[in-house]
Design a protein around this motif. Structure first.
Motif, PDB file in Angstrom:
ATOM      1  N   ALA A  79     -17.254 -13.888  43.654  1.00 23.81           N
ATOM      2  CA  ALA A  79     -16.977 -12.861  44.661  1.00 23.81           C
ATOM      3  C   ALA A  79     -15.511 -12.481  44.558  1.00 23.81           C
ATOM      4  O   ALA A  79     -14.643 -13.338  44.386  1.00 23.81           O
ATOM      5  N   VAL A  80     -15.230 -11.194  44.654  1.00 25.15           N
ATOM      6  CA  VAL A  80     -13.873 -10.672  44.542  1.00 25.15           C
ATOM      7  C   VAL A  80     -13.537  -9.891  45.802  1.00 25.15           C
ATOM      8  O   VAL A  80     -14.371  -9.150  46.328  1.00 25.15           O
ATOM      9  N   GLY A  81     -12.309 -10.053  46.288  1.00 25.64           N
ATOM     10  CA  GLY A  81     -11.895  -9.289  47.453  1.00 25.64           C
ATOM     11  C   GLY A  81     -10.616  -9.824  48.046  1.00 25.64           C
ATOM     12  O   GLY A  81     -10.194 -10.948  47.742  1.00 25.64           O
ATOM     13  N   PRO A  82      -9.973  -9.047  48.914  1.00 24.09           N
ATOM     14  CA  PRO A  82      -8.709  -9.465  49.522  1.00 24.09           C
ATOM     15  C   PRO A  82      -8.903 -10.625  50.496  1.00 24.09           C
ATOM     16  O   PRO A  82      -9.644 -10.517  51.471  1.00 24.09           O
ATOM     17  N   GLY A  83      -8.276 -11.753  50.189  1.00 22.94           N
ATOM     18  CA  GLY A  83      -8.399 -12.918  51.050  1.00 22.94           C
ATOM     19  C   GLY A  83      -9.714 -13.650  50.898  1.00 22.94           C
ATOM     20  O   GLY A  83     -10.034 -14.527  51.705  1.00 22.94           O
ATOM     21  N   ALA A 106      -6.569 -34.234  60.362  1.00 25.14           N
ATOM     22  CA  ALA A 106      -6.465 -32.789  60.170  1.00 25.14           C
ATOM     23  C   ALA A 106      -7.015 -32.435  58.795  1.00 25.14           C
ATOM     24  O   ALA A 106      -6.673 -33.075  57.796  1.00 25.14           O
ATOM     25  N   LEU A 107      -7.861 -31.426  58.753  1.00 25.74           N
ATOM     26  CA  LEU A 107      -8.446 -30.942  57.500  1.00 25.74           C
ATOM     27  C   LEU A 107      -8.045 -29.487  57.330  1.00 25.74           C
ATOM     28  O   LEU A 107      -8.304 -28.663  58.210  1.00 25.74           O
ATOM     29  N   GLU A 108      -7.422 -29.186  56.206  1.00 30.52           N
ATOM     30  CA  GLU A 108      -6.951 -27.818  55.940  1.00 30.52           C
ATOM     31  C   GLU A 108      -7.837 -27.173  54.885  1.00 30.52           C
ATOM     32  O   GLU A 108      -8.119 -27.789  53.848  1.00 30.52           O
ATOM     33  N   PHE A 109      -8.271 -25.930  55.145  1.00 30.24           N
ATOM     34  CA  PHE A 109      -9.314 -25.311  54.335  1.00 30.24           C
ATOM     35  C   PHE A 109      -8.799 -24.170  53.456  1.00 30.24           C
ATOM     36  O   PHE A 109      -9.468 -23.149  53.316  1.00 30.24           O
ATOM     37  N   GLU A 110      -7.633 -24.369  52.833  1.00 31.40           N
ATOM     38  CA  GLU A 110      -7.262 -23.471  51.749  1.00 31.40           C
ATOM     39  C   GLU A 110      -7.990 -23.924  50.487  1.00 31.40           C
ATOM     40  O   GLU A 110      -8.735 -24.905  50.487  1.00 31.40           O
ATOM     41  N   ASN A 111      -7.788 -23.204  49.380  1.00 31.46           N
ATOM     42  CA  ASN A 111      -8.643 -23.383  48.210  1.00 31.46           C
ATOM     43  C   ASN A 111      -8.592 -24.788  47.612  1.00 31.46           C
ATOM     44  O   ASN A 111      -7.547 -25.426  47.569  1.00 31.46           O
ATOM     45  N   LEU A 112      -9.743 -25.245  47.164  1.00 29.99           N
ATOM     46  CA  LEU A 112      -9.868 -26.516  46.460  1.00 29.99           C
ATOM     47  C   LEU A 112      -9.164 -26.417  45.116  1.00 29.99           C
ATOM     48  O   LEU A 112      -9.328 -25.438  44.385  1.00 29.99           O
ATOM     49  N   ALA A 113      -8.378 -27.417  44.780  1.00 29.30           N
ATOM     50  CA  ALA A 113      -7.689 -27.443  43.489  1.00 29.30           C
ATOM     51  C   ALA A 113      -8.675 -27.781  42.382  1.00 29.30           C
ATOM     52  O   ALA A 113      -9.426 -28.748  42.475  1.00 29.30           O
ATOM     53  N   LYS A 114      -8.662 -26.973  41.318  1.00 25.80           N
ATOM     54  CA  LYS A 114      -9.559 -27.201  40.186  1.00 25.80           C
ATOM     55  C   LYS A 114      -8.857 -26.785  38.908  1.00 25.80           C
ATOM     56  O   LYS A 114      -8.312 -25.682  38.816  1.00 25.80           O
ATOM     57  N   GLU A 115      -8.843 -27.674  37.931  1.00 24.44           N
ATOM     58  CA  GLU A 115      -8.238 -27.405  36.633  1.00 24.44           C
ATOM     59  C   GLU A 115      -9.107 -27.994  35.527  1.00 24.44           C
ATOM     60  O   GLU A 115      -9.573 -29.133  35.650  1.00 24.44           O
ATOM     61  N   LEU A 163      -5.747 -33.965  55.083  1.00 21.16           N
ATOM     62  CA  LEU A 163      -6.269 -33.664  53.759  1.00 21.16           C
ATOM     63  C   LEU A 163      -6.345 -32.151  53.627  1.00 21.16           C
ATOM     64  O   LEU A 163      -6.943 -31.467  54.456  1.00 21.16           O
ATOM     65  N   ALA A 164      -5.704 -31.618  52.587  1.00 19.17           N
ATOM     66  CA  ALA A 164      -5.664 -30.173  52.369  1.00 19.17           C
ATOM     67  C   ALA A 164      -6.614 -29.776  51.250  1.00 19.17           C
ATOM     68  O   ALA A 164      -7.238 -30.617  50.609  1.00 19.17           O
ATOM     69  N   GLY A 165      -6.721 -28.457  51.014  1.00 20.29           N
ATOM     70  CA  GLY A 165      -7.557 -27.974  49.924  1.00 20.29           C
ATOM     71  C   GLY A 165      -9.040 -28.219  50.131  1.00 20.29           C
ATOM     72  O   GLY A 165      -9.761 -28.479  49.170  1.00 20.29           O
ATOM     73  N   MET A 166      -9.520 -28.094  51.371  1.00 21.23           N
ATOM     74  CA  MET A 166     -10.936 -28.306  51.664  1.00 21.23           C
ATOM     75  C   MET A 166     -11.753 -27.021  51.563  1.00 21.23           C
ATOM     76  O   MET A 166     -12.941 -27.017  51.854  1.00 21.23           O
ATOM     77  N   GLY A 167     -11.097 -25.925  51.176  1.00 20.96           N
ATOM     78  CA  GLY A 167     -11.796 -24.659  51.032  1.00 20.96           C
ATOM     79  C   GLY A 167     -12.473 -24.532  49.670  1.00 20.96           C
ATOM     80  O   GLY A 167     -12.504 -25.479  48.880  1.00 20.96           O
ATOM     81  N   PRO A 168     -13.011 -23.363  49.348  1.00 18.85           N
ATOM     82  CA  PRO A 168     -13.732 -23.169  48.097  1.00 18.85           C
ATOM     83  C   PRO A 168     -12.805 -22.994  46.903  1.00 18.85           C
ATOM     84  O   PRO A 168     -11.586 -22.880  47.042  1.00 18.85           O
ATOM     85  N   VAL A 169     -13.386 -22.962  45.731  1.00 22.00           N
ATOM     86  CA  VAL A 169     -12.636 -22.747  44.493  1.00 22.00           C
ATOM     87  C   VAL A 169     -12.419 -21.253  44.283  1.00 22.00           C
ATOM     88  O   VAL A 169     -13.324 -20.446  44.522  1.00 22.00           O
ATOM     89  N   TRP A 208     -10.392 -13.942  43.556  1.00 27.13           N
ATOM     90  CA  TRP A 208     -11.810 -14.253  43.391  1.00 27.13           C
ATOM     91  C   TRP A 208     -12.155 -15.641  43.920  1.00 27.13           C
ATOM     92  O   TRP A 208     -11.286 -16.474  44.143  1.00 27.13           O
ATOM     93  N   LEU A 209     -13.466 -15.842  44.056  1.00 23.93           N
ATOM     94  CA  LEU A 209     -13.996 -17.091  44.607  1.00 23.93           C
ATOM     95  C   LEU A 209     -15.264 -17.471  43.854  1.00 23.93           C
ATOM     96  O   LEU A 209     -16.060 -16.606  43.491  1.00 23.93           O
ATOM     97  N   GLU A 210     -15.442 -18.781  43.606  1.00 20.19           N
ATOM     98  CA  GLU A 210     -16.698 -19.295  43.054  1.00 20.19           C
ATOM     99  C   GLU A 210     -17.690 -19.464  44.205  1.00 20.19           C
ATOM    100  O   GLU A 210     -17.528 -20.347  45.051  1.00 20.19           O
ATOM    101  N   VAL A 211     -18.711 -18.643  44.237  1.00 17.73           N
ATOM    102  CA  VAL A 211     -19.649 -18.639  45.367  1.00 17.73           C
ATOM    103  C   VAL A 211     -20.299 -20.001  45.608  1.00 17.73           C
ATOM    104  O   VAL A 211     -20.369 -20.473  46.752  1.00 17.73           O
ATOM    105  N   PRO A 212     -20.795 -20.712  44.579  1.00 14.71           N
ATOM    106  CA  PRO A 212     -21.434 -22.008  44.850  1.00 14.71           C
ATOM    107  C   PRO A 212     -20.504 -23.037  45.486  1.00 14.71           C
ATOM    108  O   PRO A 212     -20.977 -23.986  46.131  1.00 14.71           O
TER     109      PRO A 212
END
Length: 432
Positions: free
Chosen positions: A130-134, A195-204, A391-397, A407-411
């Motif tokens: 998925a692509v879009g602002p934010g 506290a759980l922060e839901f910015e993007n999950l780190a993936k490399e 713990l941070a980075g609990m959001g999607p990739v 962009w975002l990985e939908v799964p």
């Protein structure tokens, strides 16, 4: 038919991890999968609503869009107005459980870097992308939170959970003064155990990582002065070295003496001459000079990023000491502006990652290592990390953050929602 072709030992190897989930946790994962289309519909609505930080009406509209989602889950919803910061304010939703389990604070933000004037405005689905602002920063994180809480309600684990949700409206361009802009978030951190922060999950390189630490993001301003006069008399006892040599001496000494792991001090802008000045926002400099005139002023501004309060304090002390060692005929002044504190890698933070890895095992997923903090920017989680295990980075990739094509990985939305919902359900059963 494919299943029947698998050897028996392969089937056995594929099933034990999932068996570690309780009946309620299995119900959580099923509910998230069942609600996947509904979650994506909410994400699309959020992304198509412009909420650039300075679009105050758009940020508030995001809050009104999310209000019924949380009220349907039994949360009390409020909007914190902060007119003195020239920002829209913050969304807060509170769920009262039985008061016996861990208190949990969920952090995300409703604003984006894309203002109403940006040409990048619409959600586009491209298969599993998925692509879009934010879309990932941070509306995808909000989608994860909503999906997790809906699943907890469906499985019966939400009713006893004490949860506070705070979506800031100015994470991308924090309001001023910062102590006012982050006052309510800090108080929420003091209330919480976790506290759980839901910015993007780190993936490399195909591997996912847990974020137990983030560096600070603070600013410094260095001003040097010198005696002006004929350039042919530079270095003489009467006129000295001039402001540009002084500021260059200081910056080069920092470079040669201060560099260490997880500490950076970027120079973002610099000017020198007769005269030299910087605007009130600290981003635009002006200078004029001639080759035969010793410069009277020099100004540099940059940021300072550190991993712990102790590292930050030591760096500032060294920077000040170097700035105080003036060249003949010069002087210098160094000031600091506090913006975002560090989120240090504490034992409590690491214990949360250990819990996530236990969930990974139960879901049949690989364990996640710690993500290097120097590879992540600052975030709102840093304001609460001194008070609650975080713990941070609990959001999607996702990727291409802060730029067209984000962009975002939908799964990854469903996967992160499962991790979050199971973690919160387990924490809610633990005594404070």
């Amino acid at each position: 038919m494919l299943r029947t072709l698998l050897p028996a030992f392969a089937l056995l190897a594929a099933t034990p991890a999932a068996a570690q989930l309780s009946k309620q946790e299995a119900a959580i994962t099923a509910a998230i999968d069942k609600e996947n289309d509904r979650t994506l519909t909410l994400l699309e609505r959020m992304v198509n609503q412009n909420s650039g930080t300075l679009n105050l009406a758009g940020v508030r509209t995001m809050g009104e869009m999310l209000r019924p989602e949380f009220e349907a889950l039994g949360f009390k919803v409020d909007w914190i107005e902060l007119p003195e910061t020239k920002r829209a304010g913050h969304f807060v939703a509170t769920h009262k459980g039985n008061g016996r389990g861990k208190r949990m604070l969920l952090i995300a933000h409703v604003d984006t870097v894309f203002e109403a004037s940006s040409p990048f405005q619409k959600f586009v689905r491209e298969g599993d992308k998925a692509v879009g602002p934010g879309v990932v920063d941070d509306k995808g994180g909000i989608a994860v939170i909503v999906a997790a809480l809906r699943a907890m309600q469906a499985a019966g684990t939400l009713k006893n959970a004490d949860i506070m949700v705070m979506f800031t409206g100015d994470e991308e361009k924090t309001g001023d003064p910062i102590p006012v802009a982050r006052r309510d978030l800090i108080e929420a951190g003091k209330w919480a155990d976790v506290a759980l922060e839901f910015e993007n999950l780190a993936k490399e390189d195909g591997k996912e990582f847990g974020t137990v630490a983030r560096r600070s993001a603070n600013n410094w301003t260095l001003t040097a002065t010198g005696k002006t006069g004929h350039g042919g008399s530079v270095f003489t006892p009467s006129l000295g070295y001039g402001a540009i040599y002084e500021i260059t001496r200081i910056l080069n000494a920092w470079r040669s003496e201060l560099i260490e792991e997880n500490l950076t001090f970027n120079v973002g802008v610099i000017a020198g001459g007769t005269p030299a000045s910087i605007d009130a926002d600290g981003v635009k400099v002006e200078a004029a000079g001639k080759t035969n005139v010793i410069p009277a002023q020099a100004i540099a501004r940059g940021d300072l990023r550190s991993l712990t309060p102790e590292q930050d304090a030591a760096a500032r002390a060294k920077m000040l000491a170097i700035a105080a060692q003036h060249l003949p005929g010069t002087s210098a002044t160094l000031t600091f502006q506090d913006n975002t504190p560090p989120m240090a890698p504490t034992d409590g933070n690491r214990a949360l990652l250990t819990r996530i890895n236990a969930i990974n095992r139960d879901l049949g997923l690989p364990e996640m290592a710690e993500f290097p903090p120097a590879k992540r920017g600052a975030a709102d989680s840093s304001f609460v990390a001194a008070y609650a295990d975080t713990l941070a980075g609990m959001g999607p990739v996702g990727g291409t953050l802060h730029a067209e094509g984000e962009w975002l990985e939908v799964p990854s939305i469903a996967l992160q929602a499962k991790r979050a919902a199971i973690l919160m359900s387990r924490l809610a059963r633990e005594k404070r």
